[in-house]
Design a protein around this motif. Sequence first.
Motif, PDB file in Angstrom:
ATOM      1  N   ASP A  94     -35.830 -16.356  10.911  1.00  0.00           N
ATOM      2  CA  ASP A  94     -37.278 -16.153  10.991  1.00  0.00           C
ATOM      3  C   ASP A  94     -37.866 -16.770  12.255  1.00  0.00           C
ATOM      4  O   ASP A  94     -38.755 -16.193  12.885  1.00  0.00           O
ATOM      5  CB  ASP A  94     -37.953 -16.746   9.758  1.00  0.00           C
ATOM      6  CG  ASP A  94     -37.626 -15.964   8.485  1.00  0.00           C
ATOM      7  OD1 ASP A  94     -37.187 -14.799   8.605  1.00  0.00           O
ATOM      8  OD2 ASP A  94     -37.791 -16.521   7.384  1.00  0.00           O
TER       9      ASP A  94
ATOM     10  N   TYR B  47     -36.678 -14.744  15.299  1.00  0.00           N
ATOM     11  CA  TYR B  47     -37.021 -13.327  15.222  1.00  0.00           C
ATOM     12  C   TYR B  47     -35.777 -12.450  15.344  1.00  0.00           C
ATOM     13  O   TYR B  47     -35.716 -11.523  16.154  1.00  0.00           O
ATOM     14  CB  TYR B  47     -38.040 -12.962  16.313  1.00  0.00           C
ATOM     15  CG  TYR B  47     -39.308 -13.768  16.235  1.00  0.00           C
ATOM     16  CD1 TYR B  47     -40.290 -13.492  15.288  1.00  0.00           C
ATOM     17  CD2 TYR B  47     -39.524 -14.839  17.110  1.00  0.00           C
ATOM     18  CE1 TYR B  47     -41.464 -14.248  15.213  1.00  0.00           C
ATOM     19  CE2 TYR B  47     -40.688 -15.598  17.043  1.00  0.00           C
ATOM     20  CZ  TYR B  47     -41.643 -15.291  16.088  1.00  0.00           C
ATOM     21  OH  TYR B  47     -42.788 -16.049  16.016  1.00  0.00           O
TER      22      TYR B  47
ATOM     23  N   ASP C   9     -31.734 -17.971   6.840  1.00  0.00           N
ATOM     24  CA  ASP C   9     -32.991 -17.222   6.827  1.00  0.00           C
ATOM     25  C   ASP C   9     -34.073 -17.940   7.634  1.00  0.00           C
ATOM     26  O   ASP C   9     -34.866 -17.299   8.339  1.00  0.00           O
ATOM     27  CB  ASP C   9     -33.468 -17.015   5.388  1.00  0.00           C
ATOM     28  CG  ASP C   9     -32.627 -15.980   4.649  1.00  0.00           C
ATOM     29  OD1 ASP C   9     -31.915 -15.202   5.324  1.00  0.00           O
ATOM     30  OD2 ASP C   9     -32.670 -15.955   3.396  1.00  0.00           O
ATOM     31  N   ARG C  10     -34.117 -19.257   7.549  1.00  0.00           N
ATOM     32  CA  ARG C  10     -35.103 -20.014   8.316  1.00  0.00           C
ATOM     33  C   ARG C  10     -34.836 -19.895   9.813  1.00  0.00           C
ATOM     34  O   ARG C  10     -35.769 -19.729  10.608  1.00  0.00           O
ATOM     35  CB  ARG C  10     -35.093 -21.484   7.894  1.00  0.00           C
ATOM     36  CG  ARG C  10     -35.612 -21.726   6.491  1.00  0.00           C
ATOM     37  CD  ARG C  10     -35.746 -23.200   6.215  1.00  0.00           C
ATOM     38  NE  ARG C  10     -36.169 -23.446   4.842  1.00  0.00           N
ATOM     39  CZ  ARG C  10     -36.462 -24.640   4.349  1.00  0.00           C
ATOM     40  NH1 ARG C  10     -36.352 -25.713   5.131  1.00  0.00           N
ATOM     41  NH2 ARG C  10     -36.835 -24.783   3.099  1.00  0.00           N
TER      42      ARG C  10
END
Length: 201
Positions: A80, A83, A76-77
């Motif tokens: 993020d 993008y 997830d990091r």
Amino acid sequence: MDQHDLLTRIQRSGRLHGRNESRRVTATVLGVLSELLPASAYRRLTAHLPEDLRRTLPRPESDRIVEIVDCRRFLDRVADRLYTDGGDAAFLVRAVLSELNATADSAHLLPRPVAPYPVPRAVSPAEVAHLVPTDLRALFRSRPLEPWTVDAGASGMEALLRGTSRPLIAERPTRAVPAERPIRVAVNERPTRIPTADAKV
């Protein structure tokens, strides 16, 4: 470690559009790794990266607290910061880590640079996999689908100076090459005894 080879292979494995995108993805993945690994392990992991790439990476402090992040939060990091979604992030992370593993595994085949100080051995993500949670270790130990060769790991000038384009790590041949002169050996055949003049008939 050849920057052009590393970024080119990551670009090919990650199906990226250019070298700038390959550099951005590699720096992002290594940046998230700096939050998971101890400072000493992260410094050894990135010590042999090209200077242009290392300048974009964070410098972790030795007295910081290492976060315990599972695989989902790790991806997830990365997603993020790039993008993108989780599936693309997992694909890109595997491309970066597998090529770093292949480059570190084959570093002993390349000539070591002459330095006035001891150069530490390159550490691969697979060698620091025991420092991350269990569900991340398979990702850290991934290998590329294409075999790594010395000539693929050298720039064009280095291959020209060596005077050969044949890789030291040979790939498996697609078909058997017949021998020039086949030799037949009889396994159970007894040797023929030649009688001499002294032999009794």
